[in-house]
Each structure stands twice: as structure tokens, then as C-alpha cells.
Design a protein around this motif. Structure first.
Motif, mmCIF file in Angstrom:
data_model
loop_
_atom_site.group_PDB
_atom_site.id
_atom_site.type_symbol
_atom_site.label_atom_id
_atom_site.label_comp_id
_atom_site.label_asym_id
_atom_site.label_seq_id
_atom_site.Cartn_x
_atom_site.Cartn_y
_atom_site.Cartn_z
ATOM 1 N N GLU A 133 0.321 -0.938 -0.273
ATOM 2 C CA GLU A 133 0.209 -0.305 -0.416
ATOM 3 C C GLU A 133 1.044 1.193 -0.110
ATOM 4 O O GLU A 133 0.260 2.343 -0.632
ATOM 5 C CB GLU A 133 -1.139 0.359 1.234
ATOM 6 N N VAL A 134 1.964 0.947 0.672
ATOM 7 C CA VAL A 134 2.959 1.915 0.427
ATOM 8 C C VAL A 134 3.394 2.592 -0.454
ATOM 9 O O VAL A 134 3.642 4.258 -0.477
ATOM 10 C CB VAL A 134 4.273 1.671 1.536
ATOM 11 N N LEU A 135 3.495 1.634 -1.601
ATOM 12 C CA LEU A 135 4.958 1.660 -2.591
ATOM 13 C C LEU A 135 3.482 1.695 -3.439
ATOM 14 O O LEU A 135 3.972 2.897 -4.488
ATOM 15 C CB LEU A 135 4.979 0.343 -2.744
ATOM 16 N N LYS A 136 2.352 1.576 -3.649
ATOM 17 C CA LYS A 136 1.151 2.279 -4.079
ATOM 18 C C LYS A 136 0.895 3.969 -3.886
ATOM 19 O O LYS A 136 1.422 4.039 -5.923
ATOM 20 C CB LYS A 136 -0.134 1.386 -3.802
ATOM 21 N N LYS A 152 -11.405 7.548 1.335
ATOM 22 C CA LYS A 152 -9.634 7.939 0.792
ATOM 23 C C LYS A 152 -9.318 7.079 -0.433
ATOM 24 O O LYS A 152 -9.724 5.746 -0.390
ATOM 25 C CB LYS A 152 -8.667 8.104 1.860
ATOM 26 N N VAL A 153 -8.300 7.335 -1.289
ATOM 27 C CA VAL A 153 -7.771 6.629 -2.160
ATOM 28 C C VAL A 153 -6.972 5.999 -1.818
ATOM 29 O O VAL A 153 -6.763 4.736 -2.022
ATOM 30 C CB VAL A 153 -7.671 7.043 -3.827
ATOM 31 N N PHE A 154 -6.454 6.375 -0.728
ATOM 32 C CA PHE A 154 -5.385 5.149 -0.549
ATOM 33 C C PHE A 154 -5.622 5.305 1.637
ATOM 34 O O PHE A 154 -5.574 6.291 1.850
ATOM 35 C CB PHE A 154 -3.931 5.518 -0.701
ATOM 36 N N LYS A 155 -4.950 4.256 1.906
ATOM 37 C CA LYS A 155 -4.471 4.605 3.689
ATOM 38 C C LYS A 155 -3.734 4.468 3.270
ATOM 39 O O LYS A 155 -2.428 3.545 3.406
ATOM 40 C CB LYS A 155 -4.441 2.473 3.636
ATOM 41 N N VAL A 156 -3.659 6.166 3.953
ATOM 42 C CA VAL A 156 -1.721 6.677 4.185
ATOM 43 C C VAL A 156 -1.645 6.813 5.258
ATOM 44 O O VAL A 156 -2.262 7.261 6.223
ATOM 45 C CB VAL A 156 -1.819 8.271 3.249
ATOM 46 N N LEU A 157 0.053 6.662 5.694
ATOM 47 C CA LEU A 157 0.436 6.027 7.302
ATOM 48 C C LEU A 157 0.883 7.290 7.580
ATOM 49 O O LEU A 157 0.470 8.547 6.456
ATOM 50 C CB LEU A 157 2.121 4.899 6.677
#
Length: 398
Positions: free
Chosen positions: A235-238, A313-318
Motif C-alpha cells: 500500500e505504501v509503494l502504491k 480516501k483513495v489510499f490508506k496513508v500512514l
């Protein structure tokens, strides 16, 4: 200068309890403005010989102190006009009187500026407050604006950052630039007459903006589709790759919703057909500039929008820190090594550098990045190592 101050009980401003509001009246050249001070009284509550509450009235001591403070503050503002030989205006007086801008303490003044300036982003507020904390470690206790607006103080603080904190040139620049900003604000409000920074040229050096080449981004794409990454790191790389393809900053990626992505009818000149293409339209968090960013297929492939609501949200961002920690491990797996290391902001650099390397026009790159001037985008104009090999190979073929 013909300016006078007076406290008055305005009988045309009657409250429900029968009392009248007390105002400060400022008169400049026979024209008057009235400023409420948040206190009311009945005519019989006040002494006849001076504008003070009778001691028999409830909270008289507190209210009398407020009346005195109001007059002292207002008179200080007028004194500043005299001291700097400026003609008083209602606009400038109002700005100072309604805030704490007449504070001579640097820390108080700076915090007031930070807390009342609605144009500052959350990031800027956080940065400015951290600069105050840093300065307080060097100078404990109060310090006046005039004390800090001094060449010896600035040089001593600069030496402290060099010798004790081992700060680099750009870190020192940010700290001194913050002080310069506050002093310039004090000049605007006639609290100081000039700035010590008129005599000092702040130094700043161009940073080493790391970026990823097309080849390195492709290797990250392969890693994304391998079995070497955990779901969390995938997910982070995405969202890192998505930034490489769009140039969006971390905060904009974090806040990106499906409602920010629109279908746009794109007319293909070669096929003479209109097809729907996806485009991001949003206001950038940092600059508040509206940007339109077309999504290339690689970027679209990173989005899952099945049955998603616009506000999702499009991404689950840390957090930024955890994102960068994960990126460090991802780069190790991809065998990508950079002298300055890889942080999330490297993705934006990569987008800009690769767009220019692909012969995209500089004004268009500038628009996609949300820059107001193309000279800002010019910092990304770099020569890729692959191009250097191609060019030097020409020597071997001579």
C-alpha cells in the motif's frame, strides 16, 4: 497629528439589563471611531470626576483594571505613530487595538502572528512554532523585539546553530528567515522601525534533490507485483508510485478522495474520436492552487474505485515518518541506493525530473506541479545518467 482618546458610555447602545456599553472613542482630525471593550455600566455606576467604577459596584476592581489597560494600550499605539513619525490611521489603529500586536515581547508577538494569520497552512504553523521552541532553548525567558532586532544577537544565534547544534546552511537559513518574517510583520504595525536583515544577506544552498529514473520506477512496479512485500508495504509503494506519476505531495495524496477524480472527454486528434480520460482536480494543500492532473495508465492501475463513495480516501496513508521508514526497506528490496536516501517527497521530484526529461514543456510541468512561476520548476531540470551514457558513447563512435 491631531488624535485623541476617550472612554465613553454610549447611551444609544442599551443592553437588556438596562446598562450601556462602554466604548473607546478615537478621534483623528475631528472624525471619530468607536471600539467596544466588552464592559457595560449604568450611569450611576461610574464616578463623576473620572471614568472609573464606584468601589461599591460589583467587580469594580476588575473592571477598573480593564479600563486602565485599555487606555494604556491605546495610548501606546498612538505613541508608536509619534515615535516613527507616521500619521495615525483608523485602519492601522484598529488592527493593533483588536489584537496583541502592540506586544514588545518577541515570543508573544510571534505567537500572536501565528495564531491569527489565517493564511498560514498547518505545516507552516507547526514549523514556525518549532522555530520558537528552538530559539527559546538558546535564549530562555522573554526577549524584546528590539533585542532580537540586533546584528550581534543574530550573529551569536547563527554561531550557536553552527557550533552547538551543528546545523547545516539551509537549516540556519530557515531559522533566521523565520525571525526576519516576524520582524517584517512588526515593521508593518509600526512596532519596530526597520529590520536588521536589511544589513544581512541570508545564505541558502541548492539541496541535492534525489529522484528516481524511469528504470528505477519500473523496478519498483515489478516489486509491487511480486510476493516480496507485505500488504502494508504494498500500500505504501502504491501511493508512492502514484505520486511519481502525478507529482502530488504527501498531504495531497493523504487527503485524495475518489471525488477528486473526474471523467474528462478527451479528443484524440489522430483517431478523431472522443474518449473519456481520468483527471485529478483539486486544490493543493500547501499552495491553495487549483491543479488539473491527467492520470496516465500506470497511475490509474494503482487505484481501486469499485463501489467507492466520492468522500472515500483513495489510499490508506500512514504517517509521514512511518511512510519513509517503509520506503527505506522497500528501496533495499528493490536494490535502489541514493546518496541522500529516499523520502516520500522524492516521488514529486521524480515526476518533475522525468517529465522534463521526456521533453514535456516546462510551463506545462509547472502547471501540473502547481507552481506559480516556471523558475520554481527549473530546479528539477537535471540530466539523467542514462542520457550521459548515450551522449558520451558518441565519442567512442567517432
Amino acid at each position: 497629528m491631531n488624535a485623541t482618546l476617550k472612554l465613553i458610555l454610549r447611551k444609544d447602545f442599551k443592553r437588556k439589563d438596562g446598562s450601556n456599553s462602554i466604548f473607546l472613542r478615537l478621534t483623528i482630525n475631528r472624525k471619530s471611531r468607536y471600539y467596544p471593550i466588552g464592559i457595560s455600566a449604568q450611569e450611576g455606576d461610574l464616578l463623576k470626576d473620572k471614568f472609573q467604577f464606584k468601589t461599591s459596584i460589583k467587580d469594580s476592581a476588575i473592571n477598573n483594571m480593564k479600563l486602565n489597560q485599555t487606555m494604556v494600550k491605546a495610548q501606546q499605539i498612538l505613541n508608536d505613530f509619534i515615535r516613527f513619525e507616521k500619521t495615525p490611521t483608523f485602519t492601522e489603529f484598529s488592527l493593533k487595538f483588536k489584537s496583541n500586536y502592540n506586544s514588545k515581547d518577541f515570543y508573544d508577538f510571534a505567537l500572536n502572528y501565528i495564531n491569527t494569520n489565517k493564511n498560514l497552512s498547518k505545516e507552516a504553523v507547526r514549523t514556525y512554532k518549532s522555530q520558537i521552541t528552538k530559539l527559546k532553548k538558546y535564549h530562555i525567558g522573554k526577549i524584546s523585539l528590539s533585542e532580537i532586532n540586533n546584528l550581534d544577537f543574530i550573529r551569536d544565534y547563527e554561531n550557536y546553530m553552527i557550533d552547538e547544534l551543528k546545523n547545516k546552511t539551509n537549516t540556519i537559513y530557515k531559522s533566521l528567515a523565520f525571525i526576519r518574517t516576524i520582524l517584517n510583520e512588526a515593521i508593518k504595525h509600526s512596532i519596530v522601525q526597520d529590520s536588521v536583515f536589511a544589513k544581512i544577506k541570508l545564505k541558502k544552498v541548492s539541496g541535492n534533490r534525489e529522484f528516481l529514473s524511469f528504470t528505477e520506477i519500473n523496478s519498483l512496479e515489478k516489486l509491487l507485483h511480486s510476493k516480496k512485500l507485505s500488504p502494508a508495504r504494498k500500500e505504501v509503494l502504491k501511493y508512492f508510485l502514484f505520486s511519481c506519476y502525478t507529482g502530488l505531495r504527501y498531504t495531497d495524496i493523504k487527503n485524495l478522495t475518489h471525488g477528486d477524480i473526474f471523467e474528462y472527454p478527451f479528443y484524440n486528434i489522430e483517431t478523431k474520436k472522443s474518449i473519456n480520460r481520468k483527471m485529478i482536480t483539486l486544490e493543493m494543500h500547501k499552495t491553495k492552487r487549483l491543479v488539473n492532473i491527467p492520470l496516465i495508465p500506470q497511475a490509474q492501475a494503482l487505484i481501486k474505485n469499485k463501489d467507492k463513495y466520492p468522500y472515500c480516501k483513495v489510499f490508506k496513508v500512514l504517517s509521514n515518518q512511518k511512510t519513509n521508514q517503509n520506503l527505506k526497506e522497500i528501496m533495499k528490496l528493490a536494490e535502489i541506493r541514493k546518496k541522500g536516501g529516499i523520502s516520500f517527497h522524492c516521488a514529486r521530484h521524480s515526476f518533475a525530473t522525468n517529465a522534463i526529461a521526456a521533453n514535456m514543456s516546462l510551463p506545462y510541468v509547472s502547471q501540473l506541479l502547481g507552481h506559480s512561476e516556471t523558475k520554481t520548476t527549473g530546479i528539477y531540470v537535471k540530466i539523467l545518467k542514462d542520457v550521459l551514457f548515450d551522449e558520451t558513447d558518441k565519442l567512442a563512435n567517432m
